[in-house]
Design a protein around this motif. Structure first.
Motif, PDB file in Angstrom:
ATOM      1  N   UNK A 164      -8.026 -37.023  28.285  1.00  0.00           N
ATOM      2  CA  UNK A 164      -9.185 -37.061  27.374  1.00  0.00           C
ATOM      3  C   UNK A 164      -9.539 -38.496  26.990  1.00  0.00           C
ATOM      4  N   UNK A 165      -8.539 -39.372  26.928  1.00  0.00           N
ATOM      5  CA  UNK A 165      -8.790 -40.761  26.549  1.00  0.00           C
ATOM      6  C   UNK A 165      -9.640 -41.484  27.581  1.00  0.00           C
ATOM      7  N   UNK A 166      -9.259 -41.358  28.857  1.00  0.00           N
ATOM      8  CA  UNK A 166     -10.024 -42.040  29.893  1.00  0.00           C
ATOM      9  C   UNK A 166     -11.424 -41.442  30.015  1.00  0.00           C
ATOM     10  N   UNK A 204     -11.735 -34.112  23.492  1.00  0.00           N
ATOM     11  CA  UNK A 204     -10.283 -34.056  23.302  1.00  0.00           C
ATOM     12  C   UNK A 204      -9.782 -32.618  23.190  1.00  0.00           C
ATOM     13  N   UNK A 205     -10.563 -31.763  22.507  1.00  0.00           N
ATOM     14  CA  UNK A 205     -10.090 -30.387  22.380  1.00  0.00           C
ATOM     15  C   UNK A 205     -10.396 -29.579  23.627  1.00  0.00           C
ATOM     16  N   UNK A 240      -7.499 -29.959  25.848  1.00  0.00           N
ATOM     17  CA  UNK A 240      -6.821 -28.663  25.774  1.00  0.00           C
ATOM     18  C   UNK A 240      -6.426 -28.153  27.150  1.00  0.00           C
ATOM     19  N   UNK A 241      -7.325 -28.374  28.102  1.00  0.00           N
ATOM     20  CA  UNK A 241      -7.053 -27.962  29.481  1.00  0.00           C
ATOM     21  C   UNK A 241      -5.867 -28.746  30.044  1.00  0.00           C
ATOM     22  N   UNK A 242      -5.927 -30.041  29.863  1.00  0.00           N
ATOM     23  CA  UNK A 242      -4.883 -30.949  30.362  1.00  0.00           C
ATOM     24  C   UNK A 242      -3.526 -30.606  29.750  1.00  0.00           C
ATOM     25  N   UNK A 243      -3.533 -30.301  28.472  1.00  0.00           N
ATOM     26  CA  UNK A 243      -2.257 -29.998  27.803  1.00  0.00           C
ATOM     27  C   UNK A 243      -1.708 -28.642  28.231  1.00  0.00           C
ATOM     28  N   UNK A 244      -2.634 -27.739  28.602  1.00  0.00           N
ATOM     29  CA  UNK A 244      -2.195 -26.441  29.131  1.00  0.00           C
ATOM     30  C   UNK A 244      -1.485 -26.682  30.470  1.00  0.00           C
TER      31      UNK A 244
END
Lengths: 489, 489
Positions: free
Chosen positions: B243-245, B475-476, B480-484
């Motif tokens: 999300x940062x990039x 970010x959400x 959220x996808x990335x963290x999943x």
């Protein structure tokens, strides 16, 4: 023997890395590290000892500024994991724990409070008032300056700031006004040389009297506490008051006899003080507030045990009052570099010395020496320990490094040999100020006073040894009697 | 809505005590103190809450500088004995314990290291190199300045120093050279306004990406650890990278579309950068050393778990290198007032917020809210918590005060409602930077950028809300996808 202006913990730090001393420091540390730990000593304790002694050697040799050496020490302690093998998170946590020590903040916060004395001018005013009252003779002048130092000592634990920042400028301007000129050697003995040495000795005696009189005292308190010996602000003061006041009375007079000023009458001095006081005008609101905070501090420190307020909490209360009344600003606090410096090296040395104790090295060392000196009575061991501690100070350009390196070890040795713990803890504590007499680099304010140029190295060392021996005699003799009466031992 | 230059944690502190706000603070604190503790809350916890909330209110109202308020908080916590009733020695010890916290020294030491970027000029050189390469258009210029901020962020945890001290001066001189003058409103939108907002947003995104990107991140790490949630430098970075990039790429372009600069081509900019670089000359030895220390820091931070070196130990190693190579002197360290300031308020707030958790108040509060919102699914609770946290930032002029006041409580609420702990701990952590978009006093560097004069309050608030919402969505959503995928939840 050095003849040039001397190094000291308090002088503006040289920031340059000194390559040769640094090399010696590193080689020294590595050598100890790779010597196998003696039987009975854990390898971690031995490795910590290597880092600790290298840091002390680095400080003594001035391989780098104390802060730099402490940063390296923390990095090494954490990296090598000597405090918690195999646990990097705990290693750094333990390496930093002394930053949360209340003893360190007692000193740190007191440094900030001390700034108030300088900023408001109250410190100078007190000195001028004493001179106005008692400054008619050079002896009276000596007592006046000493009394001012003594009065400021409880709340100004940087004896360098107290001596160098408040008393010294007044002493020097008085001496010069009386015709003693630093650049005219034939006038040195008129009054400047006498006042210089006397002010310095008074500074050390005041440092010994109060737990908050110099930065290393609370370090002693901390090390003693680690061995189960409890010393409060008041119990330190109570033990010191009799030999301390005797020293304050005797030393100026003794020095007056053995190192006499040519000028005996100084009738101009009170007039000058009056002029200075006039120039300062009425006591300002901020001076009153500073005085109020000072009185509150003293009352709470003296009665702390009664009101159940810790000495460090008292310091925070005092600082809060000064900040709320705007005698000090937070900007003043942040800019008080000496305090941050002290907090850093203090926390680092206390962490290492304390850990050496916890890891069993200090007790082991105590028993080792006890085994060598088997059968010696404690009444003989006690003075030997004190004299060893005192004379070894010829090797140290910093009271702090010396206290950190030897206090705990000597205390452990003495306790193992049967010396009453509280007696030894206190006397070693006092000695940590008194041994400052002996050289022109022995304690924080020494280089400042020596830098006045009134006293040459030979005079400094000879007088320093004489006065040092007299002070030891007063504190161990009269003090010993007093401590017997008051049940210290 | 305020229209004058705004207050913020980072602005040079006003040292004056503000009487009315101070009075409100005191009355507020006393009121809570005397309300009986609700059932299930220990009286000590409640009294600590009174001191804590009064401190936060004092910070928000700017009753005094943060440091002054923290000194008072420590004095009060120790005096009232809320942490250890009836034990004055333990009370002050517990009140000071956070000064020994490794999280605080990670930030403190990183501040010192950051000084090296400014002192050696390496920070500016990096920015000029980016401009030279990509600065041919105003969009390219925006990306260049953002990339420089991003590159410096891991080792400069004062995002105010990074933004205000390094990027801002370069951004402003570029904008002025391109004809956008702060004192000529008709030229603001030429390029100055766009670059101002964009640089500020990039600063916040960079702050969110690295644990060491802004001072409050490690505070989140600490609070999360207190609840048993482990976040390392690398796991924070790994969660933030996608999300940062995305934010780094999207935001400058989006802003370019919705708040376009009139000037599109900025062909002079690379030439100016080249001239500046020529003026700076070859990379100096100290810059190389700084770069080396920076690379070592990054490598150790990224691989810390592998080599078993704690992030704070790494910071000490980095600082030791800079001191040994004389890129920095100990004098620089002592004079780094911002670091000492941060260490003090950080330790004080962490001590109080952490103790509220230990004394059971935070978990109690979490269960209280959970009881009210009974039956809500965590997938609904999660965004509500984040949005509440985000929008409540309109009330705060300091990210630190906000994080200290609400992070732990919201985390407890969410966990009680079934939100995956690590997911919530991270997203609340990132939000602590992202919510800085919304006002011109919302985060450390805000008043600096706002002070450029290119953007008025209305523009700042409108753009801030839009960009803030977009950032939350990125970010959400993407996060959220990335963290999943990566198993954060």
């Amino acid at each position: 023997m050095k003849t040039t202006s001397a190094p000291a913990a308090a002088a503006p730090p040289k920031n340059e890395i000194q390559l040769i001393p640094l090399l010696i420091t590193v080689v020294f540390g590595l050598a100890i590290w790779f010597i196998p730990a003696p039987e009975g000593v854990k390898p971690e304790a031995w490795h910590l000892l290597a880092i600790f002694l290298a840091t002390i050697i680095g400080i003594i040799l001035k391989a780098a500024s104390m802060g730099t050496l402490c940063m390296m020490a923390i990095a090494l302690v954490a990296m090598t994991g000597v405090l918690a093998p195999g646990n990097p998170g705990k290693s750094i946590t333990l390496a930093l724990r002394s930053f949360g020590d209340k003893v360190i903040w007692l000193i740190g916060i007191s440094f900030f409070i001390a700034r108030g004395f300088i900023k408001t001018g109250l410190g100078s005013r007190i000195a001028y008032i004493f001179i106005k009252l008692f400054g008619k003779s050079s002896l009276g002048l000596a007592y006046s300056l000493g009394a001012a130092d003594l009065m400021l000592a409880p709340a100004i634990p940087s004896n360098t700031a107290r001596g160098g920042g408040i008393i010294y400028p007044i002493m020097k301007s008085m001496a010069m006004s009386l015709g003693s000129m630093p650049d005219k050697p034939e006038t040195h003995r008129k009054v400047g040389a006498y006042l210089t040495l006397n002010s310095y000795y008074m500074n050390l005696i005041a440092s010994a009297i109060f737990l908050t009189g110099t930065a290393s005292n609370p370090m002693c308190q901390k090390f003693a506490a680690d061995m189960g010996i409890h010393i409060s602000w008041m119990s330190w003061f109570w033990a010191a008051i009799v030999p301390g006041m005797a020293s304050v009375i005797i030393i100026p007079y003794l020095l007056y006899k053995i190192f006499p000023p040519e000028l005996k009458k100084t009738t101009e001095a009170p007039a000058m003080a009056v002029a200075k006081l006039k120039e300062m005008g009425k006591i300002t609101k901020n001076e009153w507030l500073m005085l109020l905070a000072f009185v509150i501090l003293l009352v709470l420190w003296v009665t702390g045990d009664l009101f159940k307020i810790d000495a460090t909490t008292t310091a925070f209360i005092g600082l809060s009052i000064l900040l709320l009344t705007q005698v000090l600003t937070w900007e003043d606090v942040k800019a008080e570099k000496g305090a941050w410096d002290t907090i850093v090296w203090f926390a680092t040395l206390v962490m290492m010395a304390g850990s050496l104790n916890e890891l069993g090295f200090i007790p082991w060392f105590g028993h080792l020496i006890q085994g060598i000196l088997l059968g010696m009575s404690w009444t003989l061991a006690f003075p030997i320990i004190i004299v060893v501690y005192f004379l070894s100070h010829y090797l140290f350009a910093s009271a702090t490094a010396h206290v950190a390196a030897m206090y705990a070890a000597l205390l452990a040795v003495g306790i193992a040999m049967g010396v009453p713990p509280l007696l030894l803890a206190l006397m070693l504590g006092f000695t940590g100020s008194l041994f400052g007499t002996i050289t022109h680099y022995a304690h924080g304010p020494a280089p400042v006073y020596f830098g006045s140029g009134y006293v040459d190295v030979k005079q400094w060392w000879i007088m320093g040894l004489i006065i040092g021996v007299v002070l030891l005699a007063i504190w161990m003799g009269l003090g010993g009697l007093w401590w017997k009466i008051t049940g210290v031992y």
